[in-house]
Design an enzyme around this catalytic site. Sequence first.
Site, short mmCIF file in Angstrom:
data_model
loop_
_atom_site.label_atom_id
_atom_site.label_comp_id
_atom_site.label_asym_id
_atom_site.label_seq_id
_atom_site.Cartn_x
_atom_site.Cartn_y
_atom_site.Cartn_z
N SER A 1 -23.80 -14.63 -35.33
CA SER A 1 -23.40 -15.60 -36.35
C SER A 1 -24.62 -16.37 -36.84
CB SER A 1 -22.38 -16.57 -35.76
OG SER A 1 -23.03 -17.43 -34.85
N ASN A 2 -24.47 -17.03 -37.98
CA ASN A 2 -25.60 -17.79 -38.52
C ASN A 2 -26.01 -18.93 -37.58
OD1 ASN A 2 -25.49 -16.01 -40.59
ND2 ASN A 2 -25.33 -17.53 -42.22
N TYR B 1 -19.04 -3.60 -28.49
CA TYR B 1 -19.84 -4.72 -27.99
C TYR B 1 -18.96 -5.94 -27.70
CZ TYR B 1 -24.61 -2.94 -28.78
OH TYR B 1 -25.80 -2.27 -28.73
N SER B 2 -18.47 -6.58 -28.79
CA SER B 2 -17.75 -7.85 -28.65
C SER B 2 -16.48 -7.69 -27.82
CB SER B 2 -17.34 -8.38 -30.02
OG SER B 2 -18.46 -8.71 -30.77
N GLU C 1 -31.07 -2.52 -36.26
CA GLU C 1 -29.90 -2.73 -37.10
C GLU C 1 -30.28 -3.51 -38.34
OE1 GLU C 1 -25.77 -5.25 -36.78
OE2 GLU C 1 -26.98 -4.99 -35.00
#
Lengths: 377, 396
Positions: B381-382, B128-129, B244
Amino acid sequence: MDFQLTEERQMLQDTLRRFLSDRYTTTVRNEIIESDTGLSADIWSELAELGVIGALFSEDDGGFGGAGFDLTTVFEELGRAGVVEPILDTAILGGGLLVALGNDAQKALVEDIVGGGLHLAFAHGEPTSRYDLNRVETTAKQQGDQIVLNGRKAVVVNAEAAGQLIVSARESGAAGDESGISLFLVPADAAGVSMRGYPLLAGGRAAEIVLDEVKVGPDARLGAAGDAYPAILDVVARANVALSAEALGAMETATELTREYLMTRKQFGRPIGTFQALAHRFSDMLIELEQARSAVINAAGHLAEGATLRDRHIASTRNLIGRVGRLVAEESIQMHGGIAMTQEYELAHIAKRIVMTDHRFGDTDYHLERFIALSAA
Amino acid sequence: MDLAYTAEEQAFREEVRVFLDEKVSDELRAKARGEASLSKQDMEDWHATLNEKGWLAQNWPKKFGGAEWNAVQRHIFEEEAAMANAPRIIPFGLAMLAPVLQKFGSKEQQDHYLPRILSGEDWWCQGYSEPGAGSDLASLKTKAVRDGDHYVVNGQKTWTTLGQHANWIFCLVRTDSDVKQQEGISFLLIDMDTPGIEVRPIILLDGTHEVNEVFFDDVRVPVENLVGEENKGWTYAKYLLTHERTNIAGVGFSQAGLDTVKRMARAEMSGGRPLIENPHFMARVAQVEIDLMAMSTTNLRIVSQAAAGSAPGVEASMLKVKGTIIRQEINDLARRAAGPYAMPFASEAIEGDNDPIGPDYATAVSPHYFNNRKLSIFGGSNEIQRGIIAKVKMGG
């Protein structure tokens, strides 16, 4: 009131900063960390040549500095570059104890330290002593005209490189007593000394040491028998000032790396630093960084005061540095994202240096308790 | 309102506990706690053990050979597995790719790939990334150009977890650059043995090799390896993300971590007293435990909704943020508890070739503290999670 560095200290800062930015690159430093010795002999002698070690001792003791702000000037720069060489261990702790307690022959070793020729290690902590400086169970027993040392020492930083160990041992009293503790200069290769060396997470090396019937002469003792504790407190106070300044320097680098990254990394078509959520958190880091800078100045400025006032300031500084350090290390990593998780990126090492400061001579909680106790006194 | 588990659920928990007690060896427990590292073989063996019991593919429908557990059962297993220090299930094939294949894959793809995931024949990793596409995943640039019966893939993926063990990778690739970013992405299955693929390790700050860069240089992928329709990959990726997200709160990991911290605090001495009697340290522990008790119930509220059939939405983002904050706080407590023994970096001790340097529980605390900074970075990410919460709840 004057918050400027003196001209001499300004020069020292400039020289050291230039030297480290030229010579102590991320690549060089990471190679040093990976090496068997965990330090660079070349860098060490060049630092000595630049006068970095001499700046940590007073003129009377063979240096040309030695005051609180000399320590902070040097260690802030070491921290900025993430230097792993054990200057704290050899000069501040080892050299400091020689100066505080040594006779003329023992003090003569300082010249060799300042010149870069001698490494020392302070073998004080024990497997269950944690941060308690008075908890010494290693024993020193008179046997004829010799003294016999038995015990274990834990996480002794720089033990393998040290020519001499300064070993604390109890001549009287019980573990936890402040009186009865003596210090001995023990050659690292003395019979009965065994070491298990290992790398440290933030660079450098340490060792677990077993002392098994190690025999030394009475001339190995530093100062009077059983009286070493006040000197240990004095020297650890200096170490805490140095560690605080080192963490401050590392935080400056973490903040600078984060600033650069926020302004260059683009996601969603714009630099991520333009997102207010990140910009505000970066501002909080800067605010706390100035708190840390002031705390280091407070500690350094009170280093020459009486023990109670001095230690209250030092406890407050270490507590604040511990809190701010964690914030800066964690926020810097978070705002970078994945790249900061990689070993080869500068921030990874810098963040480890900051956080691991919390494990030498007391963590954030330990210094909070000390501050409370000293404030009540 | 009834906070108790049903009798069936309790019986199920007991069955899981007995199974784990029998199957997780002391050596495996120590490794899962981080005192040594899990080998590829360890992970494959654990999958095989679960597969033999029929408990590997927990969320798969029965018709594909799964256990078809509901959300409460999965939660119970995850909690017990974490408390037992069992190795975690590698999610890439089982929990991430499989639901996508089951929903959008062809019959041929399902028949071919799903059994191989169960048997362990294939180890999947996630592509993905990219270096320029992290939080902004839709900006990904790895290109797949149609050439007869093949796509030709060029580009680079990064942060590919356990890619060094994988023989297959599922990738998001750009198949159309002329449309809105999200509408030109396809979902491709790529054999890692294809010429033109190179995997390079990324060493993390705790010295571990967990993630990789994967380079694609004119890699030819048969068109039958496209999942679903061309340019619909973003839809499939989003579907994957909702699947997920079981165990996103990591309640079991936190409970196990907190137990370890207390065990450490009982053993460590400070000022002549056990650390567990130190009010400052224990105030920190209590604060986290209080947060965890509440989050555990939040988690169960969402789990039981999911068991009743509703898909978790913004709640999953909330659990991710709170869950990772709590886990990271526990990692910090463990680091503090270890005292000076948090400083050694005992890679040889972690590799299991040597005795620990200090107490065994101290060996991995600092590497874990640093490694688990990733929890608030990966999987969205948060900051991204907070953006989602705000967007959904403010109706913007």
